[in-house]
Design an enzyme around this catalytic site. Structure first.
Site, PDB file in Angstrom:
ATOM      1  N   GLU A   1      34.696  37.680  37.018  1.00 42.03           N
ATOM      2  CA  GLU A   1      33.611  38.458  36.390  1.00 42.03           C
ATOM      3  C   GLU A   1      32.586  38.926  37.419  1.00 42.03           C
ATOM      4  O   GLU A   1      31.381  38.936  37.149  1.00 42.03           O
ATOM      5  CB  GLU A   1      32.911  37.635  35.296  1.00 42.03           C
ATOM      6  CG  GLU A   1      33.685  37.511  34.015  1.00 42.03           C
ATOM      7  CD  GLU A   1      34.088  38.846  33.439  1.00 42.03           C
ATOM      8  OE1 GLU A   1      33.327  39.814  33.606  1.00 42.03           O
ATOM      9  OE2 GLU A   1      35.168  38.918  32.853  1.00 42.03           O
TER      10      GLU A   1
HETATM   11  C1  LIG Z   1      41.568  33.203  37.343  1.00 44.67           C
HETATM   12  C2  LIG Z   1      41.130  34.618  37.443  1.00 44.67           C
HETATM   13  C3  LIG Z   1      40.975  35.367  36.292  1.00 44.67           C
HETATM   14  C4  LIG Z   1      40.632  36.715  36.374  1.00 44.67           C
HETATM   15  N1  LIG Z   1      40.619  37.472  35.232  1.00 44.67           N
HETATM   16  C5  LIG Z   1      40.471  38.828  35.346  1.00 44.67           C
HETATM   17  C6  LIG Z   1      40.652  39.676  34.205  1.00 44.67           C
HETATM   18  O1  LIG Z   1      40.916  39.208  33.093  1.00 44.67           O
HETATM   19  N2  LIG Z   1      40.533  41.009  34.376  1.00 44.67           N
HETATM   20  C7  LIG Z   1      40.245  41.563  35.582  1.00 44.67           C
HETATM   21  O2  LIG Z   1      40.147  42.772  35.678  1.00 44.67           O
HETATM   22  N3  LIG Z   1      40.063  40.788  36.688  1.00 44.67           N
HETATM   23  C8  LIG Z   1      40.178  39.440  36.593  1.00 44.67           C
HETATM   24  N4  LIG Z   1      40.026  38.638  37.698  1.00 44.67           N
HETATM   25  C9  LIG Z   1      39.711  39.257  38.970  1.00 44.67           C
HETATM   26  C10 LIG Z   1      38.347  38.884  39.488  1.00 44.67           C
HETATM   27  O3  LIG Z   1      37.355  39.559  38.774  1.00 44.67           O
HETATM   28  C11 LIG Z   1      38.353  39.184  40.995  1.00 44.67           C
HETATM   29  O4  LIG Z   1      39.116  38.163  41.610  1.00 44.67           O
HETATM   30  C12 LIG Z   1      36.973  39.223  41.574  1.00 44.67           C
HETATM   31  O5  LIG Z   1      36.287  40.338  41.092  1.00 44.67           O
HETATM   32  C13 LIG Z   1      37.009  39.284  43.101  1.00 44.67           C
HETATM   33  O6  LIG Z   1      37.902  40.239  43.569  1.00 44.67           O
HETATM   34  P1  LIG Z   1      38.979  39.834  44.692  1.00 44.67           P
HETATM   35  O7  LIG Z   1      39.694  38.643  44.213  1.00 44.67           O
HETATM   36  O8  LIG Z   1      39.754  41.042  45.015  1.00 44.67           O
HETATM   37  O9  LIG Z   1      38.096  39.387  45.944  1.00 44.67           O
HETATM   38  P2  LIG Z   1      37.392  40.351  46.978  1.00 44.67           P
HETATM   39  O10 LIG Z   1      36.783  41.499  46.285  1.00 44.67           O
HETATM   40  O11 LIG Z   1      38.352  40.618  48.072  1.00 44.67           O
HETATM   41  O12 LIG Z   1      36.213  39.430  47.513  1.00 44.67           O
HETATM   42  C14 LIG Z   1      36.420  38.352  48.433  1.00 44.67           C
HETATM   43  C15 LIG Z   1      35.086  37.841  48.932  1.00 44.67           C
HETATM   44  O13 LIG Z   1      34.372  38.887  49.588  1.00 44.67           O
HETATM   45  C16 LIG Z   1      33.110  39.092  49.003  1.00 44.67           C
HETATM   46  N5  LIG Z   1      32.806  40.519  48.930  1.00 44.67           N
HETATM   47  C17 LIG Z   1      33.614  41.504  48.508  1.00 44.67           C
HETATM   48  N6  LIG Z   1      32.974  42.673  48.511  1.00 44.67           N
HETATM   49  C18 LIG Z   1      31.724  42.429  48.931  1.00 44.67           C
HETATM   50  C19 LIG Z   1      30.569  43.226  49.119  1.00 44.67           C
HETATM   51  N7  LIG Z   1      30.551  44.534  48.834  1.00 44.67           N
HETATM   52  N8  LIG Z   1      29.443  42.631  49.573  1.00 44.67           N
HETATM   53  C20 LIG Z   1      29.418  41.318  49.836  1.00 44.67           C
HETATM   54  N9  LIG Z   1      30.483  40.518  49.667  1.00 44.67           N
HETATM   55  C21 LIG Z   1      31.615  41.046  49.198  1.00 44.67           C
HETATM   56  C22 LIG Z   1      33.211  38.505  47.601  1.00 44.67           C
HETATM   57  O14 LIG Z   1      31.942  38.083  47.108  1.00 44.67           O
HETATM   58  C23 LIG Z   1      34.173  37.346  47.824  1.00 44.67           C
HETATM   59  O15 LIG Z   1      33.487  36.204  48.240  1.00 44.67           O
HETATM   60  C24 LIG Z   1      40.344  37.290  37.626  1.00 44.67           C
HETATM   61  C25 LIG Z   1      40.462  36.511  38.784  1.00 44.67           C
HETATM   62  C26 LIG Z   1      40.870  35.210  38.707  1.00 44.67           C
HETATM   63  C27 LIG Z   1      41.045  34.427  39.983  1.00 44.67           C
END
Ligand SMILES: Cc1cc2nc3c(=O)[nH]c(=O)nc-3n(C[C@H](O)[C@H](O)[C@H](O)COP(=O)(O)OP(=O)(O)OC[C@H]3O[C@@H](n4cnc5c(N)ncnc54)[C@H](O)[C@@H]3O)c2cc1C
Length: 600
Positions: free
Chosen positions: A442
């Site tokens: 989220e």
């Molecule tokens: C169990 C689980 C359930 C989920 N359920 C859903 C769902 O139902 N629907 C859905 O659409 N998604 C879902 N997600 C996805 C979830 O919302 C994303 O994992 C989350 O938004 C982070 O994206 P990412 O995993 O690609 O990490 P990344 O975006 O790659 O981020 C990795 C790290 O980098 C940091 N970072 C990234 N960009 C920036 C920035 N601009 N500035 C500073 N720091 C940054 C982040 O804070 C994080 O610490 C789910 C994820 C999990 C693990």
């Protein structure tokens, strides 16, 4: 074990009736047919269903995660049984109108009910929570036909729902999503793309799954302004509501999670066979704004879900600390003296107090925010406006502060159980694992902090922060007149000044072009406002407790004294952290900003 492993019922009643005064909501015509008895009955029912149908399989679903067998998701049967019980008890339609078969309860009472399910089994509650949020989105933005074909069956418990935002290459940055939507002659769209991490994305529960999918209409501008929202049903639905053929949505794989294993997490492909039908919700290119309706609801849900996992660990470790005997007081040298209970060690009480402060403070803040949603019904436009602004500001705090600090509470619960806490024979390690997702999904907590400082604190020239600080100050003004609380009130007033100054300083720096450097300290700003809000909830609780004490009898005396002592503890040990965090924000600390990738 505690009277309820899910929540301290006395504390829940205290929050709803003594602190928030939820009976005031009965003045709104929408809730006129309710009363305290109907609120209590809904909470009692939720408590019973949570204990009987959700809690018993919490461990089993952790040990038996969903499997993909011949392209289908297979899960333990108890999950479906719980979902049926949830629906039969009326909780799918807890907010819906009476005319639609709903309970028409205030959002704050529905949130209190949800908290119980979430404490009992955070994996299983994910299915109805997502479905309900999808229905709520369609209620606001869907056409009449979309409401009839997709929203109504969700509220009846026949269909489930998902939110499909993330893609393998686009998680935090939704501006980079690639899923495409091509207009068709019949007004529908052909969807193609892949969505990653989709919770409840595929299963055999109910009759259908309504995926709410973010995609770009061919030719749309790059970035978030080119994103639209589509209904993509797993099974197509005929105009008369009957289920048609399978839509071209395929389960490409399952993600194997650390916790909350009962909620299946999927990698979905849309339109691999070139025939995935999607239906535009509202206007084109407004998709992200619409999705925020669902995301904001989910963010409060995630925050309170995190609090409830913290709460489950707190209650378990509290009981354990009362029962296990170990060691003697530091100045007690007689080896023949009986060992004392863990709770008689001051350091264990410290760990219990920390948990109590994080959990009960964040519970108050979460329910306060839920009540702001109900204020949307207020006849006074100023009340509606202020409530909406404050809710906007509090949403990232509830999501991120609660999930950071209530995860810390889970760690402390493990610590109190010592070696036993580290084993799978005791529930506190699962509480921790189940809670660990909450700072990530989220919108990660890093993104929440950026949202708080970069957008919410600055919107309308800081109007929301101003409202928040005024409300905190109003509590201080009452507490300062109470002898026992005057010093605490003065300390919180100093905190208000610190928060106000650092918000203004950050605003000036950003206006002067130091956006990146200022936002490099967003996490510290989250500590400032988050700790300030939690301190507010504690002073407020202490004020109510202090006023109630003279007439309290029986267990209430200890209950109120516990509130006062927890307030003193938070002010002595945690609130001072805001001074340091505010200095980093105010002075635009640049140590992280200046660090170079090659220096690591
Ligand atoms: C169990 C689980 C359930 C989920 N359920 C859903 C769902 O139902 N629907 C859905 O659409 N998604 C879902 N997600 C996805 C979830 O919302 C994303 O994992 C989350 O938004 C982070 O994206 P990412 O995993 O690609 O990490 P990344 O975006 O790659 O981020 C990795 C790290 O980098 C940091 N970072 C990234 N960009 C920036 C920035 N601009 N500035 C500073 N720091 C940054 C982040 O804070 C994080 O610490 C789910 C994820 C999990 C693990």
């Amino acid at each position: 074990m505690p009277s309820s492993p899910l929540i301290d019922r006395r504390h829940l009643d205290f929050m709803l009736y003594e602190l928030l005064g939820v009976e005031n909501l009965l003045l709104y015509p929408r809730f006129a047919e309710h009363n305290r008895e109907t609120f209590d009955a809904a909470i009692e029912l939720a408590h019973r269903v949570a204990l009987e149908k959700f809690l018993p399989h919490n461990r089993k679903s952790d040990l038996n995660e969903p499997q993909m067998v011949d392209g289908k998701v297979v899960m333990i049967p108890e999950i479906e049984e719980a979902l049926i019980a949830f629906n039969e008890a009326g909780f799918m339609a807890v907010l819906a109108d009476y005319a639609d078969g709903g309970m028409q309860l205030p959002f704050v009472i529905a949130t209190a009910c949800d908290a119980l399910f979430s404490a009992a089994n955070p994996g299983t509650i994910a299915y109805p929570a997502l479905a309900r949020a999808a229905a709520n989105l369609l209620q606001v933005y869907g056409s009449d036909e979309q409401k009839r074909l997709y929203m109504k069956p969700i509220l009846e418990g026949r269909y489930f729902g998902t939110m499909c935002l993330s893609e393998p290459q686009a998680g935090s940055s939704l501006a980079d999503i690639k899923t495409q939507a091509e207009p068709q002659a019949d007004g529908s769209y052909r969807i193609s793309g892949a969505k990653m991490w989709i919770s409840a994305g595929d299963h055999e529960f109910g009759q259908n799954i309504v995926h709410l999918v973010l995609a770009r209409i061919a030719g749309a501008t790059p970035g978030v302004r080119g994103i639209s929202l589509f209904i993509v049903p797993r099974w197509r639905v005929a105009p008369d509501g009957t289920r048609g053929a399978r839509n071209d949505v395929t389960l490409a794989g399952l993600n194997h999670k650390m916790g909350q294993r009962g909620s299946v997490n999927t990698f979905l492909k849309f339109g691999e066979g070139g025939d995935c039908a999607g239906y535009l919700v509202g206007e084109p290119h407004q998709g992200l704004a619409y999705m925020f309706h669902m995301m904001n609801e989910e963010r409060i849900g995630v925050g309170l879900g995190a609090v409830q996992q913290g709460c489950a660990g707190y209650l378990y470790s509290l009981q354990y600390a009362r029962e296990r005997r170990q060691g003697r007081h530091p100045d007690q040298k007689d080896p023949n003296a009986s060992p004392i209970a863990l709770i008689d060690h001051a350091d264990v009480r410290r760990m219990l107090l920390q948990q109590k402060c994080y959990v009960e403070g964040a519970q108050v803040l979460g329910l306060y925010a839920a009540q702001l949603v109900d204020r949307n019904l207020d006849p006074d436009p100023a009340v509606r406006n202020d409530s909406a602004l404050l809710l906007d500001l509090l949403t990232p705090i509830i999501k991120a502060w609660s999930s950071d600090w209530c995860l810390k509470a889970n760690e402390l619960a493990i610590q109190i159980l010592g070696g036993y806490g580290y084993t799978r024979e005791y529930p506190v390690e699962q509480n921790y694992r189940d809670n660990r997702i909450n700072p990530i999904h989220e919108g990660t907590n890093g993104i929440q902090a950026l949202d708080l400082l970069g957008r919410k604190a600055m919107m309308q020239n800081g109007a929301a922060v101003k409202i928040l600080l005024e409300r905190i100050d109003a509590t201080c003004a009452q507490a300062i007149a109470v002898e026992e609380l005057a010093a605490l009130a003065a300390q919180l007033q100093a905190g208000i000044a610190i928060a106000g100054e650092c918000t203004a300083a950050a605003g000036k720096r950003m206006a002067a072009g130091q956006v990146r450097q200022t936002l490099a300290n967003a996490q510290h700003y989250m500590t400032v406002l988050g700790h300030l809000c939690i301190a507010w909830t504690w002073l407020w609780q202490a004020l109510v407790a202090q006023r109630a004490l003279p007439n309290a009898t029986g267990g209430d005396v200890d209950f109120y004294r516990g509130k006062l002592q927890a307030c003193r503890f938070f002010f002595a040990t945690e609130l001072p952290a805001i001074e340091h965090a505010a200095r980093l924000v105010r002075e635009v600390d640049s140590t992280a900003f200046d660090m170079r990738a090659e220096w690591f």
